[in-house]
Design a protein around this motif. Sequence first.
Motif, mmCIF file in Angstrom:
data_model
loop_
_atom_site.group_PDB
_atom_site.id
_atom_site.type_symbol
_atom_site.label_atom_id
_atom_site.label_comp_id
_atom_site.label_asym_id
_atom_site.label_seq_id
_atom_site.Cartn_x
_atom_site.Cartn_y
_atom_site.Cartn_z
ATOM 1 N N ARG A 1 41.917 44.381 23.245
ATOM 2 C CA ARG A 1 43.075 43.592 23.746
ATOM 3 C C ARG A 1 43.100 43.516 25.280
ATOM 4 O O ARG A 1 43.874 42.687 25.469
ATOM 5 N N ASN A 2 42.313 44.454 25.745
ATOM 6 C CA ASN A 2 42.452 44.334 27.437
ATOM 7 C C ASN A 2 41.172 43.863 28.085
ATOM 8 O O ASN A 2 40.839 44.045 29.043
ATOM 9 N N HIS B 1 42.130 51.616 27.390
ATOM 10 C CA HIS B 1 42.959 50.543 28.155
ATOM 11 C C HIS B 1 42.815 50.190 29.498
ATOM 12 O O HIS B 1 42.623 49.000 29.832
ATOM 13 N N ARG B 2 42.296 51.098 30.114
ATOM 14 C CA ARG B 2 41.937 51.006 31.581
ATOM 15 C C ARG B 2 40.257 50.603 31.686
ATOM 16 O O ARG B 2 39.659 50.372 32.834
#
Length: 116
Positions: A54-55, A20-21
């Motif tokens: 998605r990120n 995610h990051r």
Amino acid sequence: MLDHIDQVPFVHTPLHIAAHRGQIHFAMEMMNLKPSFARKLNRDGFSPMHLALRNGQIKLVLRLLKADKDLVRVKGREGMTPLHCVVTMGNSNMLIELLEACPECIEDVTVLNCWG
């Protein structure tokens, strides 16, 4: 502790957080320690590769793909694979990367029997 996380069916693993990051080095270390985390779905039904896509964490997606091309075939929520996510995003460059790495992923369909 990592083995305990691996026993939970739907969980946000350290690899999900790194994906995610966009923390490439940590994510790849997690892949080395617990490759099974790459196939786990979080409570929202996303694998680490789904989250990275998605990120916009494209470099991480490519590293995950290089580590295990079959991660493109992990079915998440509604049976969507990372390939399906790329199709809905309209990212033709990433689509080519995924198809070149794993041509078999073209056969995967969603729960609605849709390709993309």
